[in-house]
Design an enzyme around this catalytic site. Structure first.
Site, PDB file in Angstrom:
ATOM      1  CE  LYS A  17       9.452  75.396  60.979  1.00 28.87           C
ATOM      2  NZ  LYS A  17      10.254  74.977  59.846  1.00 28.87           N
ATOM      3  CG  ASP A 143       5.490  75.356  59.049  1.00 31.74           C
ATOM      4  OD1 ASP A 143       5.209  74.176  58.769  1.00 31.74           O
ATOM      5  OD2 ASP A 143       6.557  75.914  58.716  1.00 31.74           O
TER       6      ASP A 143
END
Ligand code: C5P
Length: 299
Positions: A17, A143
């Site tokens: 990401k 995350d």
């Protein structure tokens, strides 16, 4: 240890990401920072094989000799957590092939962990509700929940509260970092010494633009450029204070005509463009200067 591909079980991709925005709102009493961040999945992944293992055993092999294969590894911690809560008698063999640079701000470890949770839910046929997987994911790291859904999403709280967004426009992404540099997330937050209170306005505007822009049936040709103008990362100052190569590297990328931003706590910068040739040429130049470069795209 060299991994041997497994032939039964599941083959899964654990994507990287970037953070298109990352704004710190305030420092919380529990030591975490309250965030507003737009996270974006990339078409660049680790590879994970999962296979049933008898007698409740959990094993991990990994092709990166520098990553622990013990419980310190987030992928194995994820397996252990889901086993403990929902499948005490089941076992699994995990084979992890790392492509995403480690401790680079690209979420590799968190993505591996989320992929293990989803994969074992399938392999062990647990049929867990999304909320149960989210709860386990949040316990593994701030995350990790994002990677259960991927795509483009707004993350709030300490990063674990996820709101899926319309997809960010498809574009190419150049990832650049100084060679051999890793950054510890807690160290970056600590070096920032955050004492402000912010509203997260840029992220709110980014989200609004994404929602408005992708809703138009004709499509907005300038949408990408307008979104790139709103990108922000409040962690840059903290990372720049820890790694002195980062500030000159950002300047160098700007001089190449790119719009670089640090991803998460770094040390990886990303630059987004529709112009593949421009990113490829910049990437070649940076590779020849000794930087670690990956050219990929948004997913
Ligand atoms: O949640 P995770 O284990 O990934 O966080 C690692 C560290 O990063 C935390 O212990 C904390 O020091 C810092 N952090 C923070 N605020 C956040 C997320 C992480 O201060 N929102």
């Amino acid at each position: 240890m060299k991994c041997v591909p497994l032939h039964k079980g599941l083959k899964l991709y654990a994507p990287a990401k970037i953070n298109l925005t990352l704004e710190i709102l305030y420092r919380r009493a529990d030591g975490y920072h309250q965030l507003q961040t737009v996270m974006q999945e990339l078409a660049y992944s680790d590879l994970l094989y999962l296979e049933e293992c008898p007698a409740g055993r959990l094993e991990l092999i990994c092709d990166d000799p520098f990553l622990p294969s013990s419980e310190e590894n987030l992928a194995l911690r994820a397996a252990s957590l889901i086993q403990q809560h929902y499948a005490p008698h089941r076992g699994a063999h995990l084979a992890l092939y790392k492509k995403i640079p480690v401790a680079a701000g690209l979420g590799g470890g968190s993505s591996d962990a989320a992929t293990v949770l989803k994969g074992l839910n399938d392999l062990w046929q647990l049929n867990l509700a999304p909320a149960s997987l989210q709860e386990l994911a949040a316990r593994l790291g701030s995350d990790v929940p994002f990677f259960l859904c991927g795509g483009t999403a707004l993350a709030q709280g300490r990063g674990e509260i996820i709101h899926p967004l319309p997809p960010f426009p498809r574009a190419f992404v150049l990832l650049v970092s100084p060679p051999g540099t890793e950054l510890s997330t807690p160290l970056v937050y600590r070096s920032l010494k955050w004492d402000k209170i912010k509203s997260g306005e840029k992220t709110a505007n980014f989200v609004q633009l994404l929602r408005d822009g992708t809703g138009k049936s004709s499509g907005d040709p300038d949408l990408l450029a307008r979104l790139l103008e709103l990108m922000v990362n409040d962690l840059e100052a903290g990372a720049f204070a820890l790694v002195r190569e980062l500030s000159p590297l950002k300047k160098m990328l700007q001089e190449m005509g790119l719009k670089p931003l640090l991803s998460g706590s770094g040390p990886t910068f990303f630059a987004i463009s529709n112009d593949h040739e421009k990113l490829r040429a910049a990437g070649d130049e940076l590779t020849s200067r000794g930087y670690r470069v990956i050219l990929t795209s948004t997913k």
